[in-house]
Scaffold this motif. Structure first.
Motif, PDB file in Angstrom:
ATOM      1  N   GLN A  77       1.222  -1.280  -0.196  1.00  0.00           N
ATOM      2  CA  GLN A  77      -0.017  -0.322  -0.111  1.00  0.00           C
ATOM      3  C   GLN A  77       0.907   0.882   0.335  1.00  0.00           C
ATOM      4  O   GLN A  77       2.143   0.838   0.361  1.00  0.00           O
ATOM      5  CB  GLN A  77      -1.067  -0.144   1.379  1.00  0.00           C
ATOM      6  N   SER A  78       0.242   2.257  -0.406  1.00  0.00           N
ATOM      7  CA  SER A  78       1.295   3.766  -0.369  1.00  0.00           C
ATOM      8  C   SER A  78       0.565   4.556   0.303  1.00  0.00           C
ATOM      9  O   SER A  78      -1.004   4.535   0.228  1.00  0.00           O
ATOM     10  CB  SER A  78       1.996   3.959  -1.771  1.00  0.00           C
ATOM     11  N   ARG A  79       0.628   5.999   0.683  1.00  0.00           N
ATOM     12  CA  ARG A  79       0.199   7.227   0.855  1.00  0.00           C
ATOM     13  C   ARG A  79       1.002   8.098   0.642  1.00  0.00           C
ATOM     14  O   ARG A  79       2.722   8.191   0.401  1.00  0.00           O
ATOM     15  CB  ARG A  79       0.340   7.145   2.764  1.00  0.00           C
ATOM     16  N   GLY A 138       8.459  22.159  -4.750  1.00  0.00           N
ATOM     17  CA  GLY A 138       7.873  21.480  -3.504  1.00  0.00           C
ATOM     18  C   GLY A 138       8.337  19.796  -3.334  1.00  0.00           C
ATOM     19  O   GLY A 138       8.893  19.666  -4.857  1.00  0.00           O
ATOM     20  N   THR A 139       7.447  18.983  -3.274  1.00  0.00           N
ATOM     21  CA  THR A 139       8.654  17.724  -2.690  1.00  0.00           C
ATOM     22  C   THR A 139       6.979  17.023  -2.305  1.00  0.00           C
ATOM     23  O   THR A 139       6.743  17.213  -1.410  1.00  0.00           O
ATOM     24  CB  THR A 139       9.341  17.602  -1.550  1.00  0.00           C
ATOM     25  N   SER A 140       6.697  15.486  -2.941  1.00  0.00           N
ATOM     26  CA  SER A 140       6.423  14.660  -2.840  1.00  0.00           C
ATOM     27  C   SER A 140       6.572  13.776  -1.498  1.00  0.00           C
ATOM     28  O   SER A 140       8.139  13.380  -2.831  1.00  0.00           O
ATOM     29  CB  SER A 140       5.352  13.988  -4.023  1.00  0.00           C
ATOM     30  N   ILE A 141       6.213  12.741  -0.525  1.00  0.00           N
ATOM     31  CA  ILE A 141       6.701  12.120  -0.081  1.00  0.00           C
ATOM     32  C   ILE A 141       6.157  11.007  -0.451  1.00  0.00           C
ATOM     33  O   ILE A 141       4.373  11.091   0.363  1.00  0.00           O
ATOM     34  CB  ILE A 141       7.387  12.805   1.482  1.00  0.00           C
ATOM     35  N   VAL A 142       6.553  10.076  -0.775  1.00  0.00           N
ATOM     36  CA  VAL A 142       5.447   8.725  -0.995  1.00  0.00           C
ATOM     37  C   VAL A 142       6.113   7.428  -0.240  1.00  0.00           C
ATOM     38  O   VAL A 142       7.200   7.661  -0.053  1.00  0.00           O
ATOM     39  CB  VAL A 142       5.545   8.412  -2.113  1.00  0.00           C
ATOM     40  N   ALA A 175       3.983  14.531   7.552  1.00  0.00           N
ATOM     41  CA  ALA A 175       3.029  15.390   7.809  1.00  0.00           C
ATOM     42  C   ALA A 175       3.763  16.711   9.022  1.00  0.00           C
ATOM     43  O   ALA A 175       3.293  17.271   8.445  1.00  0.00           O
ATOM     44  CB  ALA A 175       1.423  15.156   7.575  1.00  0.00           C
ATOM     45  N   ALA A 176       3.467  15.950  10.267  1.00  0.00           N
ATOM     46  CA  ALA A 176       4.039  17.138  10.890  1.00  0.00           C
ATOM     47  C   ALA A 176       5.365  17.757  10.301  1.00  0.00           C
ATOM     48  O   ALA A 176       5.651  18.914  11.625  1.00  0.00           O
ATOM     49  CB  ALA A 176       4.237  15.766  12.365  1.00  0.00           C
ATOM     50  N   GLY A 184      -1.989  13.572  -1.043  1.00  0.00           N
ATOM     51  CA  GLY A 184      -1.889  13.125  -2.158  1.00  0.00           C
ATOM     52  C   GLY A 184      -0.480  13.905  -2.878  1.00  0.00           C
ATOM     53  O   GLY A 184       0.222  14.815  -2.845  1.00  0.00           O
ATOM     54  N   GLU A 185      -0.633  13.462  -4.482  1.00  0.00           N
ATOM     55  CA  GLU A 185       0.092  14.751  -5.409  1.00  0.00           C
ATOM     56  C   GLU A 185      -0.603  15.708  -5.418  1.00  0.00           C
ATOM     57  O   GLU A 185      -1.158  16.266  -5.327  1.00  0.00           O
ATOM     58  CB  GLU A 185       0.122  13.421  -6.212  1.00  0.00           C
ATOM     59  N   PRO A 186       0.530  16.373  -6.085  1.00  0.00           N
ATOM     60  CA  PRO A 186      -0.045  17.905  -6.097  1.00  0.00           C
ATOM     61  C   PRO A 186      -0.739  18.410  -6.908  1.00  0.00           C
ATOM     62  O   PRO A 186      -1.121  17.294  -7.623  1.00  0.00           O
ATOM     63  CB  PRO A 186       2.283  18.334  -6.709  1.00  0.00           C
TER      64      PRO A 186
END
Length: 252
Positions: A174-176, A215-219, A236-237, A249-251
């Protein structure tokens, strides 16, 4: 706890390596397999060279639960995958009676000539079982834990779809995704600390650019949904510590 089931994908063909053909099969295979609990751990693109195919097949079939190949099972002289797989397993290859009948009936119904070249597509290694091809009828095949499929995406997809009942899945990955308008270099050190704290969760950092914003997406990826949610909350924190409001989610 569900077991981990792994797979390797081999994309076979000089046309992919030359850039003439853009591959779309890997993404489809990986997504399809993940849904049934099979994790693709490796993918390779290899040429239409018999000794290379033989060596790589023997290497990866011993390492992974499943191996899926695409390409090289058509009617032309450079379609050598079936022969190479037979050689890898140390078995002869010949015309499969059921495959011959399926193709013969297909060309009779469509008015095509069942040429010697087309007969090549009815050849399977000894001991192999056919993989159904509802579109062009020429079958793929399974031998051991190796599944040999067509390179044409539409045909490969129906072949793979027909295999679901043969495949035993395990833990589903699974992914977030958590995204924020922050440079990955800014959070890299803290992110590394977070990864060390949660070794069972894969954490990837992917920068993006949208016009003048970046920006940056952290998967995050894991089989344990509880642990995955915990890490997503910590990411997130972490962004909030740097004064950035994260989004899920994605940008946009």
């Amino acid at each position: 706890m569900p077991k981990t089931v792994t797979a390797c994908v081999l994309l076979i063909g000089d046309e992919i390596l030359s850039g003439r053909t853009r591959d779309s099969n890997l993404a489809y295979i990986a997504n399809h397999l993940n849904k049934i609990g099979i994790q693709v751990r490796e993918a390779r693109v290899i040429p239409d060279v018999e000794e290379t195919i033989v060596a790589v097949i023997n290497e990866v079939r011993a390492r992974y639960d499943y191996v899926f190949t695409t390409g090289g099972i058509g009617p032309t002289h450079d379609d050598i995958t079936a022969d190479a797989v037979a050689k890898a397993f140390g078995v002869p290859i010949g015309h499969h009676p059921e495959a011959v009948k399926i193709l013969g009936d297909h060309y009779k119904a469509t008015g095509g000539e069942f040429t010697a070249a087309r007969m090549r597509m009815a050849r399977l290694p000894e001991g192999a079982t056919m993989i159904e091809n509802p579109l062009s009828k020429a079958p793929g095949f399974q031998i051991g834990n190796v599944f040999v499929m067509a390179g044409v995406p539409m045909v490969m997809q129906v072949m793979l779809d027909s295999l679901t009942g043969r495949l035993e899945g395990g833990a589903t990955m699974q992914s977030r995704t958590v995204t924020g308008q922050i440079g990955e270099g800014t959070i890299a050190e803290k992110l590394g600390e977070l990864q060390a704290k949660h070794p069972d969760v894969g954490i990837g950092s992917y920068p993006y650019y949208r016009g003048r914003t970046f920006g940056t997406s952290i998967v995050m990826r894991a089989t344990d949904s509880t642990e995955l949610e915990r890490v997503a909350a910590e990411v997130a924190a972490l962004m909030r510590e740097f004064g950035v409001e994260p989004q899920t989610g994605e940008p946009a």
